[in-house]
Design an enzyme around this catalytic site. Structure first.
Site, PDB file in Angstrom:
ATOM      1  N   ARG A 157       1.927  11.105  -9.356  1.00 30.07           N
ATOM      2  CA  ARG A 157       1.296  10.721  -7.920  1.00 30.07           C
ATOM      3  C   ARG A 157       2.141  10.852  -6.617  1.00 30.07           C
ATOM      4  O   ARG A 157       1.619  10.079  -5.291  1.00 30.07           O
ATOM      5  CB  ARG A 157      -0.087  10.102  -7.548  1.00 30.07           C
ATOM      6  CG  ARG A 157      -0.958  11.184  -8.264  1.00 30.07           C
ATOM      7  CD  ARG A 157      -2.537  10.286  -8.332  1.00 30.07           C
ATOM      8  NE  ARG A 157      -3.869  11.019  -9.344  1.00 30.07           N
ATOM      9  CZ  ARG A 157      -4.037  11.507  -8.383  1.00 30.07           C
ATOM     10  NH1 ARG A 157      -5.310  11.256  -7.576  1.00 30.07           N
ATOM     11  NH2 ARG A 157      -5.204  11.890  -9.499  1.00 30.07           N
ATOM     12  N   ASP A 162      -0.510  -4.149  14.064  1.00 28.21           N
ATOM     13  CA  ASP A 162      -1.065  -4.409  15.713  1.00 28.21           C
ATOM     14  C   ASP A 162      -2.478  -5.002  15.869  1.00 28.21           C
ATOM     15  O   ASP A 162      -2.934  -5.554  15.258  1.00 28.21           O
ATOM     16  CB  ASP A 162      -1.556  -2.914  15.215  1.00 28.21           C
ATOM     17  CG  ASP A 162      -2.857  -2.193  13.839  1.00 28.21           C
ATOM     18  OD1 ASP A 162      -2.175  -2.395  13.131  1.00 28.21           O
ATOM     19  OD2 ASP A 162      -4.413  -2.673  14.259  1.00 28.21           O
ATOM     20  N   GLY A 207       0.710  -1.476   0.357  1.00 26.65           N
ATOM     21  CA  GLY A 207      -0.154  -0.165  -0.094  1.00 26.65           C
ATOM     22  C   GLY A 207       1.159   1.201   0.232  1.00 26.65           C
ATOM     23  O   GLY A 207       0.513   2.246  -0.615  1.00 26.65           O
ATOM     24  N   VAL A 232       1.709  -7.340  -0.905  1.00 27.49           N
ATOM     25  CA  VAL A 232       2.465  -7.351   0.306  1.00 27.49           C
ATOM     26  C   VAL A 232       2.183  -6.142   1.445  1.00 27.49           C
ATOM     27  O   VAL A 232       2.680  -4.440   1.052  1.00 27.49           O
ATOM     28  CB  VAL A 232       4.446  -7.339   0.302  1.00 27.49           C
ATOM     29  CG1 VAL A 232       4.991  -8.579   0.182  1.00 27.49           C
ATOM     30  CG2 VAL A 232       4.269  -6.177  -0.618  1.00 27.49           C
ATOM     31  N   GLY A 233       0.818  -6.520   2.774  1.00 27.18           N
ATOM     32  CA  GLY A 233       0.830  -5.522   3.297  1.00 27.18           C
ATOM     33  C   GLY A 233       0.792  -5.741   5.251  1.00 27.18           C
ATOM     34  O   GLY A 233       1.552  -6.526   5.573  1.00 27.18           O
ATOM     35  N   THR A 234      -0.095  -4.636   5.365  1.00 31.08           N
ATOM     36  CA  THR A 234      -0.295  -4.781   7.352  1.00 31.08           C
ATOM     37  C   THR A 234      -1.587  -4.471   6.990  1.00 31.08           C
ATOM     38  O   THR A 234      -2.355  -4.486   6.476  1.00 31.08           O
ATOM     39  CB  THR A 234       0.425  -3.651   7.953  1.00 31.08           C
ATOM     40  OG1 THR A 234      -0.532  -2.311   7.700  1.00 31.08           O
ATOM     41  CG2 THR A 234       2.301  -2.665   7.089  1.00 31.08           C
TER      42      THR A 234
HETATM   43  O1  LIG Z   1       0.433  -1.124   5.186  1.00 28.28           O
HETATM   44  P1  LIG Z   1      -0.541  -0.864   4.053  1.00 28.28           P
HETATM   45  O2  LIG Z   1      -0.397  -2.463   2.537  1.00 28.28           O
HETATM   46  O3  LIG Z   1      -1.015  -0.215   3.158  1.00 28.28           O
HETATM   47  O4  LIG Z   1      -1.853  -1.739   4.640  1.00 28.28           O
HETATM   48  C1  LIG Z   1      -2.995  -1.384   5.430  1.00 28.28           C
HETATM   49  O5  LIG Z   1      -2.289  -0.283   5.911  1.00 28.28           O
HETATM   50  C2  LIG Z   1      -3.704   1.028   5.213  1.00 28.28           C
HETATM   51  C3  LIG Z   1      -3.854   1.555   6.693  1.00 28.28           C
HETATM   52  O6  LIG Z   1      -2.912   2.044   7.443  1.00 28.28           O
HETATM   53  C4  LIG Z   1      -4.285   0.044   4.459  1.00 28.28           C
HETATM   54  O7  LIG Z   1      -3.419   0.354   3.011  1.00 28.28           O
HETATM   55  C5  LIG Z   1      -3.869  -1.120   5.212  1.00 28.28           C
HETATM   56  O8  LIG Z   1      -4.840  -2.272   3.986  1.00 28.28           O
HETATM   57  O1  LIG Z   2      -5.986  -1.790   7.710  1.00 28.16           O
HETATM   58  C1  LIG Z   2      -5.353  -1.302   8.380  1.00 28.16           C
HETATM   59  C2  LIG Z   2      -4.342  -1.671   9.047  1.00 28.16           C
HETATM   60  C3  LIG Z   2      -3.493  -1.866  10.079  1.00 28.16           C
HETATM   61  N1  LIG Z   2      -4.280  -2.206  10.943  1.00 28.16           N
HETATM   62  C4  LIG Z   2      -5.673  -2.053  10.759  1.00 28.16           C
HETATM   63  O2  LIG Z   2      -6.451  -2.047  12.360  1.00 28.16           O
HETATM   64  N2  LIG Z   2      -5.941  -1.658   9.623  1.00 28.16           N
END
Ligand SMILES: O=P(O)(O)O[C@H]1O[C@H](CO)[C@@H](O)[C@H]1O
Ligand SMILES: O=c1cc[nH]c(=O)[nH]1
Length: 234
Positions: free
Chosen positions: A43, A203, A20, A88-90
């Site tokens: 962007r 988290d 993201g 590859v996200g959080t």
């Molecule tokens: O770390 P990324 O890949 O952005 O993913 C998570 O983090 C963002 C929210 O903080 C949202 O995009 C969520 O899906």
């Molecule tokens: O979308 C998200 C990403 C990290 N933590 C959250 O609670 N929500």
């Protein structure tokens, strides 16, 4: 060139990692890829192509949420012929068995996003990972000794949502919350491409635990290497 990506045809590999955060894209390119060329800065949604273990790979920031990732992946598949897409996200855990720093392979993605209601006119489509990519990522993680979690995640439209029913969703097996995977799986299905979301728990919504930036860096590396090793397998 597409509306949001300033690259020529051929500049983008047929396999792509999708964080993201565009700065995570920069970090992945600078840390893990060789012979890197930046192909997009429109962007500030950075995109790079390089090689990993001799194979051509791209990495593209997608922004946050279903509308943003939908724009990027539609252009990547329709205009640049990208075949394999790995997010590859959080994410935030809502499940007692999924701890901070765990890595999740999202087998499926439930959602409160309106997108699939619009596409399917009220029918409940089930956004699902590509099994072949999921298996390759799982095996790559096992080889590295990682205790990967595999299951259903929830793609939410509202990050700060005091109406969310976390307890009920966890009871039904949802592991964690994030904001893009249902769109990735739905649009990959539309174009007949392979997609997988790999997520690091940053988290915990039950315990209130969060990670430090240093911890996040190390845990991200596990997720990124699993993604890259899965991506390059034939
Ligand atoms: O770390 P990324 O890949 O952005 O993913 C998570 O983090 C963002 C929210 O903080 C949202 O995009 C969520 O899906
Ligand atoms: O979308 C998200 C990403 C990290 N933590 C959250 O609670 N929500």
């Amino acid at each position: 060139m597409s509306v949001h990506i300033n690259a020529k045809k051929g500049d983008i590999a047929d396999t792509i990692l999708l964080p993201g955060d565009p700065l995570r894209a920069k970090y992945i390119a600078e840390t893990f890829l060789e012979d890197v060329v930046q192909y997009n800065e429109v962007r500030n949604m950075f995109g790079y192509t390089g090689t990993y273990k001799g194979k051509r790979i791209s990495v593209q920031g997608t922004g946050m949420g279903v509308p943003s990732i939908s724009i990027y992946i539609t252009e990547l598949m329709a205009e640049y012929d990208v075949q394999k897409l790995i997010r590859v996200g959080t994410c935030g855990s809502i499940h007692k068995d999924v701890k901070v720093r765990d890595v999740i392979l999202a087998q499926s993605a439930s959602t409160d996003s309106k997108m699939n209601e619009i596409i399917f006119n009220g029918i409940n489509f089930a956004p699902t990972a590509d099994f072949d990519l999921l298996l390759k990522a799982y095996n790559a993680g096992v080889e590295k000794g990682l205790n990967l979690k595999v299951g259903n995640v929830f793609t939410e439209d509202v990050f700060y949502n005091e109406h969310a029913e976390h307890e009920k969703w966890a009871q039904y097996g949802i592991l964690a919350l994030e904001m893009e995977s249902s769109a990735l799986y739905t649009l990959a299905a539309k174009f007949g491409r392979q997609a997988l979301s790999i997520l690091t728990v940053s988290d915990h919504l039950l315990t209130g635990e969060v990670t430090t930036s240093e911890e996040r860096q190390l845990t991200f590396n596990d997720m990124i290497v699993v993604a890259l090793d899965a991506a390059i397998q034939d």
